[in-house]
Design a protein around this motif. Structure first.
Motif, short mmCIF file in Angstrom:
data_model
loop_
_atom_site.label_atom_id
_atom_site.label_comp_id
_atom_site.label_asym_id
_atom_site.label_seq_id
_atom_site.Cartn_x
_atom_site.Cartn_y
_atom_site.Cartn_z
N GLU A 1 6.31 -13.43 -8.84
CA GLU A 1 4.95 -12.97 -8.23
C GLU A 1 5.16 -12.00 -7.15
OE1 GLU A 1 0.83 -13.60 -8.29
OE2 GLU A 1 2.02 -14.55 -9.68
N TRP A 2 6.31 -12.50 -6.48
CA TRP A 2 6.59 -11.26 -5.32
C TRP A 2 6.70 -9.82 -5.91
CZ3 TRP A 2 7.00 -10.65 -0.22
CH2 TRP A 2 8.01 -9.34 0.03
N PHE A 3 7.16 -9.70 -7.01
CA PHE A 3 7.20 -8.27 -7.54
C PHE A 3 5.79 -7.71 -8.14
CE2 PHE A 3 11.81 -8.73 -7.37
CZ PHE A 3 12.40 -7.48 -6.87
N ALA A 4 5.02 -8.76 -8.64
CA ALA A 4 3.89 -8.45 -8.97
C ALA A 4 2.79 -8.07 -7.81
CB ALA A 4 3.09 -9.53 -9.76
N PHE A 5 2.96 -8.89 -6.85
CA PHE A 5 2.40 -8.47 -5.41
C PHE A 5 2.78 -7.02 -4.90
CE2 PHE A 5 2.40 -8.38 -0.73
CZ PHE A 5 1.08 -8.57 -0.60
N VAL A 6 4.02 -6.92 -4.62
CA VAL A 6 4.67 -5.61 -4.30
C VAL A 6 4.22 -4.29 -5.11
CG1 VAL A 6 6.95 -4.47 -4.01
CG2 VAL A 6 6.68 -6.69 -3.29
N TYR A 7 4.37 -4.51 -6.56
CA TYR A 7 3.86 -3.29 -7.32
C TYR A 7 2.49 -3.41 -7.54
CZ TYR A 7 8.75 -2.46 -8.44
OH TYR A 7 9.84 -2.24 -8.34
N GLY A 8 1.63 -4.21 -7.27
CA GLY A 8 0.26 -4.22 -7.43
C GLY A 8 -0.43 -3.61 -6.20
N GLN A 9 -1.77 -3.52 -6.20
CA GLN A 9 -2.57 -2.88 -5.35
C GLN A 9 -2.23 -3.08 -4.01
OE1 GLN A 9 -6.86 -2.71 -5.88
NE2 GLN A 9 -7.12 -1.56 -4.30
N GLU A 10 -2.47 -4.43 -3.68
CA GLU A 10 -1.92 -4.93 -1.96
C GLU A 10 -0.65 -4.46 -1.62
OE1 GLU A 10 -3.79 -9.35 -1.83
OE2 GLU A 10 -2.68 -8.89 -3.75
N GLY A 11 0.49 -4.65 -2.51
CA GLY A 11 1.66 -4.13 -2.04
C GLY A 11 1.85 -2.72 -1.89
N ARG A 12 1.26 -1.79 -2.60
CA ARG A 12 1.15 -0.31 -2.50
C ARG A 12 0.53 0.06 -1.49
NH1 ARG A 12 -0.55 -0.88 -7.81
NH2 ARG A 12 -2.46 0.66 -7.40
N GLU A 13 -0.57 -0.67 -0.95
CA GLU A 13 -1.22 -0.31 0.00
C GLU A 13 -0.55 -0.48 1.25
OE1 GLU A 13 -4.95 -2.40 -0.10
OE2 GLU A 13 -5.96 -1.02 -1.41
N VAL A 14 0.29 -1.41 1.34
CA VAL A 14 1.22 -1.91 2.52
C VAL A 14 2.04 -0.94 2.69
CG1 VAL A 14 3.18 -3.43 3.33
CG2 VAL A 14 0.77 -4.41 2.34
N ALA A 15 2.89 -0.37 1.55
CA ALA A 15 3.72 0.60 1.54
C ALA A 15 3.14 1.97 2.02
CB ALA A 15 4.37 1.04 0.12
N GLU A 16 2.04 2.35 1.71
CA GLU A 16 1.49 3.67 2.21
C GLU A 16 1.05 3.43 3.69
OE1 GLU A 16 1.04 6.31 0.83
OE2 GLU A 16 1.27 5.72 -1.37
N GLN A 17 0.60 2.43 4.22
CA GLN A 17 0.13 1.95 5.49
C GLN A 17 1.24 2.27 6.48
OE1 GLN A 17 -1.64 -1.91 5.51
NE2 GLN A 17 -3.42 -1.15 4.46
N VAL A 18 2.53 2.05 6.18
CA VAL A 18 3.81 1.92 6.88
C VAL A 18 4.55 3.41 6.92
CG1 VAL A 18 4.19 -0.44 7.03
CG2 VAL A 18 5.28 0.99 5.38
N GLY A 19 3.93 4.47 6.28
CA GLY A 19 4.26 5.84 5.95
C GLY A 19 5.06 5.93 4.91
N LEU A 20 5.17 5.20 3.78
CA LEU A 20 6.09 5.42 2.66
C LEU A 20 5.39 5.88 1.48
CD1 LEU A 20 8.06 2.13 2.98
CD2 LEU A 20 8.61 4.27 3.87
N VAL A 21 6.06 6.18 0.35
CA VAL A 21 5.50 6.96 -0.78
C VAL A 21 5.76 5.59 -1.88
CG1 VAL A 21 5.70 8.41 -2.57
CG2 VAL A 21 6.07 8.99 -0.24
N ALA A 22 4.50 4.98 -2.16
CA ALA A 22 4.50 3.88 -3.15
C ALA A 22 4.88 4.59 -4.38
CB ALA A 22 3.46 3.19 -3.13
N VAL A 23 5.95 4.01 -5.17
CA VAL A 23 6.11 4.73 -6.72
C VAL A 23 5.89 3.82 -7.79
CG1 VAL A 23 7.90 5.93 -5.56
CG2 VAL A 23 8.43 3.71 -6.56
N ASP A 24 5.37 4.45 -8.96
CA ASP A 24 5.48 3.58 -10.44
C ASP A 24 6.97 3.41 -10.52
OD1 ASP A 24 5.11 2.89 -12.88
OD2 ASP A 24 4.25 4.75 -13.56
N PRO A 25 7.45 2.14 -10.76
CA PRO A 25 8.77 2.09 -11.41
C PRO A 25 9.03 2.37 -12.64
CG PRO A 25 7.47 -0.21 -11.24
CD PRO A 25 6.63 0.94 -10.60
N LYS A 26 7.99 2.42 -13.53
CA LYS A 26 8.28 2.83 -14.77
C LYS A 26 8.61 4.28 -14.89
CE LYS A 26 5.31 -0.71 -16.96
NZ LYS A 26 4.10 -0.76 -17.66
#
Length: 302
Positions: A265-290
C-alpha cells in the motif's frame, strides 16, 4: 565525461502503479494488519521501518506525513543513516525499505535486493554566498575535484584557495557525483561530511568552499552554480539539460508484490497520483517505474 548519464530517459509524466486494495491479515509478529476481504471494520494499520539516504529526507518525510494523514493508524519510522547503511538494514531485516540515492550494485541485486525507483534528483554544486563565480564547465568541475584547479582566481574569482567539500564513502550522492565526472574514487576532498546538512553547513561557513548536495536541500545560505549554463531544477533534469542527478530508490528485499500488504500500500501511494504530486512539490522528477532502465553506472552500482 558523463556518458553513463546519457541513458537518462526523457520522463514526461508518470503512469500510476495501480494495485488492488487487497485485504490482508496479521503477520506472525503482529505488527502489520489490513482489512479482511469485504470488511470495513479494521483500517490499515502497523509500522513501516525505513533507513538510508540523508538526501532523501525531504521527500520521504513529506511522503510519510501524507501517508500517515491518510492512514492515521500507520506509523512510518525513518532513520537517515546513508544509502549503503539503508540497503544493509534491509538485507539484515532491520528495515522494510532502504532509501538510496544511488543504483544498487551487482552484489546487492544478487542478494535479492530490488531497486524501486521513485524519483530523480538534481545534484546542486554550491559555493559560499560571497563567491563571485556564477558557473562552471564540466571540465572545470572535474579539475577542481581532481586537484588540478586549486584557486578561485583560475576561474575568474578572487585569490582564494578552493576548499573541496563532499560526502563520505558509501554516500549515494557522492557515487552519483563522481560517476557523472567519470572519477569514481578519484576525487580529492578537504572535508568529507556524513550528511547533506553537514555539507550545506560547511560550504556556507567556509570562504572558498565548494560542495554538492541534493537540490531540494539547498538553502539561501549558499550559492548554486550553473553547470554548462544550466541550473539543477526539476525540468532541467527531466529534459536532460542538467546532467548531474541521482536516482532516488526505495529498495526492498524481493519484489513489491511479495511484500506484506502495508508495504504494498505504501508503494501504491508513492507511485499513485498523491505520491507523484508530493515528489513534484519538493522539486523532484516523479518517474514511471516501468520505464526505468537503470541508474547512471548501474552496471557496477558503486
Amino acid at each position: 565525461m558523463g556518458g553513463k548519464f546519457g541513458r537518462l530517459l526523457l520522463l514526461a509524466g508518470a503512469e500510476a502503479l495501480i494495485l488492488s486494495i487487497l485485504a490482508g491479515c496479521e503477520t506472525e509478529d503482529g505488527i502489520r494488519n489490513r482489512e479482511r476481504p469485504g470488511s470495513s471494520s479494521t483500517p490499515l494499520s502497523g509500522t513501516i521501518h525505513m533507513a538510508g539516504s540523508t538526501s532523501m529526507e525531504k521527500l520521504t518525510d513529506a511522503l510519510a506525513e501524507s501517508f500517515m494523514e491518510k492512514y492515521p493508524d500507520v506509523r512510518v519510522v525513518i532513520r537517515y543513516t546513508g544509502s549503503s547503511a539503508g540497503i544493509a538494514a534491509v538485507a539484515e531485516g532491520t528495515a522494510d525499505i532502504g532509501l538510496s540515492s544511488r543504483s544498487l550494485g551487482q552484489e546487492e541485486r544478487a542478494g535479492g535486493m530490488v531497486e524501486n525507483l521513485v524519483a530523480l534528483e538534481g545534484i546542486a554544486v554550491c559555493v559560499d554566498a560571497g563567491n563571485p563565480v556564477e558557473g562552471l564547465t564540466e571540465e572545470q568541475l572535474a579539475g577542481i575535484y581532481g586537484g588540478k584547479i586549486r584557486n578561485w582566481s583560475q576561474l575568474g574569482g578572487g585569490d582564494l584557495p578552493i576548499v573541496t567539500v563532499g560526502r563520505e564513502a558509501g554516500s549515494g550522492t557522492r557515487w552519483a557525483f563522481e560517476t557523472y565526472l567519470g572519477m569514481e574514487d578519484q576525487c580529492t576532498y578537504a572535508n568529507e561530511m556524513d550528511s547533506a546538512g553537514a555539507v550545506l553547513a560547511r560550504v556556507a561557513a567556509t570562504p572558498g568552499a565548494v560542495g554538492y548536495l541534493a537540490v531540494d536541500l539547498v538553502t539561501e545560505d549558499v550559492k548554486v552554480l550553473s553547470l554548462e549554463g544550466n541550473v539543477p531544477g526539476g525540468e532541467a533534469v527531466r529534459e536532460g539539460s542538467y546532467r548531474i542527478w541521482s536516482p532516488f530508490v526505495m529498495a526492498t528485499m524481493g519484489e513489491i508484490s511479495g511484500q506484506d500488504m502495508l508495504i504494498q500500500e505504501w508503494f501504491a501511494f508513492v507511485y499513485g497520483q498523491e505520491g507523484r504530486e508530493v515528489a513534484e512539490q519538493v522539486g523532484l522528477v516523479a518517474v514511471d517505474p516501468k520505464g526505468w532502465k537503470g541508474g547512471p553506472g548501474d552496471e557496477d552500482g558503486e
